[in-house]
Design an enzyme around this catalytic site. Sequence first.
Site, mmCIF file in Angstrom:
data_model
loop_
_atom_site.group_PDB
_atom_site.id
_atom_site.type_symbol
_atom_site.label_atom_id
_atom_site.label_comp_id
_atom_site.label_asym_id
_atom_site.label_seq_id
_atom_site.Cartn_x
_atom_site.Cartn_y
_atom_site.Cartn_z
ATOM 1 N N ASN A 8 -78.210 70.820 -66.087
ATOM 2 C CA ASN A 8 -77.700 69.917 -65.046
ATOM 3 C C ASN A 8 -77.423 68.556 -65.698
ATOM 4 O O ASN A 8 -78.351 67.821 -66.016
ATOM 5 C CB ASN A 8 -78.755 69.786 -63.938
ATOM 6 C CG ASN A 8 -78.366 68.757 -62.886
ATOM 7 O OD1 ASN A 8 -77.206 68.314 -62.824
ATOM 8 N ND2 ASN A 8 -79.313 68.354 -62.061
ATOM 9 N N HIS A 94 -80.769 69.735 -54.516
ATOM 10 C CA HIS A 94 -81.503 69.060 -55.597
ATOM 11 C C HIS A 94 -82.283 67.893 -54.987
ATOM 12 O O HIS A 94 -81.796 67.211 -54.084
ATOM 13 C CB HIS A 94 -80.529 68.551 -56.667
ATOM 14 C CG HIS A 94 -81.231 68.088 -57.909
ATOM 15 N ND1 HIS A 94 -81.848 66.863 -57.991
ATOM 16 C CD2 HIS A 94 -81.435 68.700 -59.105
ATOM 17 C CE1 HIS A 94 -82.401 66.747 -59.187
ATOM 18 N NE2 HIS A 94 -82.170 67.844 -59.884
ATOM 19 N N GLU A 166 -88.612 72.921 -58.387
ATOM 20 C CA GLU A 166 -88.572 71.639 -59.087
ATOM 21 C C GLU A 166 -89.506 70.643 -58.398
ATOM 22 O O GLU A 166 -89.094 69.974 -57.441
ATOM 23 C CB GLU A 166 -87.148 71.089 -59.071
ATOM 24 C CG GLU A 166 -86.158 71.944 -59.815
ATOM 25 C CD GLU A 166 -85.084 71.089 -60.478
ATOM 26 O OE1 GLU A 166 -84.943 71.184 -61.697
ATOM 27 O OE2 GLU A 166 -84.399 70.317 -59.775
ATOM 28 N N GLY A 172 -87.541 64.276 -64.542
ATOM 29 C CA GLY A 172 -87.204 63.062 -65.290
ATOM 30 C C GLY A 172 -88.396 62.180 -65.601
ATOM 31 O O GLY A 172 -88.229 61.025 -65.993
HETATM 32 C C1 PEP Z 1 -83.330 68.224 -62.861
HETATM 33 O O1 PEP Z 1 -82.784 67.188 -62.558
HETATM 34 O O2 PEP Z 1 -83.043 69.269 -62.266
HETATM 35 C C2 PEP Z 1 -84.327 68.189 -63.921
HETATM 36 C C3 PEP Z 1 -85.106 69.225 -64.054
HETATM 37 O O3 PEP Z 1 -84.370 67.052 -64.697
HETATM 38 P P1 PEP Z 1 -85.277 66.819 -66.017
HETATM 39 O O4 PEP Z 1 -85.197 68.074 -66.840
HETATM 40 O O5 PEP Z 1 -84.665 65.649 -66.698
HETATM 41 O O6 PEP Z 1 -86.662 66.557 -65.540
#
Ligand code: PEP
Length: 257
Positions: A8, A94, A166, A172
Amino acid sequence: MKPLVVGNWKMHGTQSEASALAREIRKGLKNINDVDVVLAPPFTCLGAVTRVLKGSAIGLAAQNVHWEEEGAFTGEISPKMLRALGCRFVIVGHSERRRLFQESDQAVAEKTLASLRAGLRPILCVGETSEERKKELTTRVFARQLRTALKGVGKSAIEKIEIAYEPVWAIGTGQNATPRQISRAHRWIQEVLQGLFGRKGAQKCRILYGGSVRPENAAELARVPEVSGLLVGGASLKATTFLSIVRSFRPHMGSGK
Ligand code: PEP
């Protein structure tokens, strides 16, 4: 079921930068056909990336979609437009969209249904905030998000959907969920899916983990039996780190994944 790794790219990259990154990833994946890979560039780069990916097995995803086919919806993009650009997947729900753009469970449900109608595979994101986890509301959050988003999805359509767990606190932040937390969360998600689609239906749905996946932790996360793929944000912006994450599934290819 083949594992799936999704990159992503969020709001990063011009058309030329996105093409260069996609080209490098395509080159690096030449001899890898036991892992499904999907790239999700910003809307403005979908056309450029689709040209780079032409003839390869790498899938293209949008990061968002509107639920109507067309109309007076300034700034929105429809499922039909995404299909015409070559997208086969779309990320819906998301946490950045839910949190920063006030996207409701109901809106996520509309997007999921509209995507399926147009022949796009939704990558449906669910996950709890740290506050919700502290209050032990995690299972309730999954149940609400999944039951609302999947309402109206026919029994046989579940195999056309990918779920991404997630945890909001892991995105992040550099703080990934532990294998134990992920394993428990994925089992809860499986339970909700079984309730909605039956055991067989639920087993056809890949459940990805996302949240601070890096080359350093990818192998450990890929080894979690309940993990059928990874959704990668920051580390998908460099071909070397993304490819290393994709390769983390390869030592376990014999284990039924
Ligand atoms: C995301 O935004 O779906 C994500 C998993 O970000 P990151 O890998 O940067 O934590």
